[in-house]
Design a protein around this motif. Sequence first.
Motif, PDB file in Angstrom:
ATOM      1  N   THR A  73      22.351  -6.117   2.343  1.00 31.23           N
ATOM      2  CA  THR A  73      21.892  -5.241   3.421  1.00 31.23           C
ATOM      3  C   THR A  73      22.979  -5.118   4.474  1.00 31.23           C
ATOM      4  OG1 THR A  73      20.800  -7.121   4.484  1.00 31.23           O
ATOM      5  CG2 THR A  73      19.439  -5.706   3.075  1.00 31.23           C
ATOM      6  N   LEU A  74      22.990  -3.984   5.132  1.00 24.63           N
ATOM      7  CA  LEU A  74      24.034  -3.668   6.104  1.00 24.63           C
ATOM      8  C   LEU A  74      23.395  -3.035   7.329  1.00 24.63           C
ATOM      9  CD1 LEU A  74      27.422  -2.028   5.469  1.00 24.63           C
ATOM     10  CD2 LEU A  74      25.823  -0.878   6.977  1.00 24.63           C
ATOM     11  N   ILE A  75      23.941  -3.332   8.490  1.00 24.12           N
ATOM     12  CA  ILE A  75      23.510  -2.716   9.742  1.00 24.12           C
ATOM     13  C   ILE A  75      24.747  -2.426  10.586  1.00 24.12           C
ATOM     14  CG2 ILE A  75      23.175  -4.902  10.983  1.00 24.12           C
ATOM     15  CD1 ILE A  75      20.599  -3.533  12.182  1.00 24.12           C
ATOM     16  N   HIS A  76      24.641  -1.414  11.418  1.00 25.30           N
ATOM     17  CA  HIS A  76      25.738  -1.045  12.315  1.00 25.30           C
ATOM     18  C   HIS A  76      25.642  -1.853  13.606  1.00 25.30           C
ATOM     19  CE1 HIS A  76      25.556   2.382   9.608  1.00 25.30           C
ATOM     20  NE2 HIS A  76      26.801   2.615   9.938  1.00 25.30           N
ATOM     21  N   ALA A  77      26.756  -2.366  14.063  1.00 24.69           N
ATOM     22  CA  ALA A  77      26.808  -3.118  15.311  1.00 24.69           C
ATOM     23  C   ALA A  77      26.300  -2.270  16.475  1.00 24.69           C
ATOM     24  CB  ALA A  77      28.234  -3.598  15.586  1.00 24.69           C
ATOM     25  N   GLU A  78      26.504  -0.971  16.397  1.00 25.79           N
ATOM     26  CA  GLU A  78      26.044  -0.075  17.452  1.00 25.79           C
ATOM     27  C   GLU A  78      24.517  -0.081  17.556  1.00 25.79           C
ATOM     28  OE1 GLU A  78      30.110   1.108  16.107  1.00 25.79           O
ATOM     29  OE2 GLU A  78      28.260   0.653  15.041  1.00 25.79           O
ATOM     30  N   ASP A  79      23.814  -0.206  16.426  1.00 23.11           N
ATOM     31  CA  ASP A  79      22.352  -0.295  16.443  1.00 23.11           C
ATOM     32  C   ASP A  79      21.888  -1.604  17.084  1.00 23.11           C
ATOM     33  OD1 ASP A  79      21.954   2.176  15.208  1.00 23.11           O
ATOM     34  OD2 ASP A  79      21.983   1.298  13.202  1.00 23.11           O
TER      35      ASP A  79
END
Length: 171
Positions: A73-79
């Motif tokens: 799984t991956l998430i954006h640091a901006e989120d």
Amino acid sequence: MATWLRWILTHRHGLRRKRGQVGRLSAIFVADQAGAPMRSCDQALAQVDAGLADDRYAVGRGFWRLTDGCQVTLIHAEDLARAQRRHGLSLDAGQHRRNLVVTGLARTELRNREIRIGDALFEWHRLRPPCGYLDRIAGPGTAKALGRQSGHCLRVRKSGLIKVGNPVNVS
């Protein structure tokens, strides 16, 4: 607060990138089993059709493994920065339950693309929005704070070592 999250909070202007641009792998997290605290790693081995070595999904101990599991799984640091800024959540120790945190890539840029990080090659599989289970593990309101577009499932297509700081190339 993690250095990568502090940078995002101080540079919150939109980081929209065109296809072929490069982001950066800001953090790697794994957990031994479903519900266990995420632990930060400097590097991890991505394994074809399995996930990250020592992570709950690669070893078959993830909460959603039988019905809706993701290899990685991956998430954006901006989120994460947005959720922290708007809702006061502390998410820099992996409370978001995602394996990879990247910065510098627009969300839509990952859809239907290949993502190279370090020696590994990933393929975008689908969106992975936060769910009610996240609220049970990380605290009420966490899923809503992150938002429905704040997660991606990836498949590992080529095994390899990934390290924090690696470029994230999208093609």
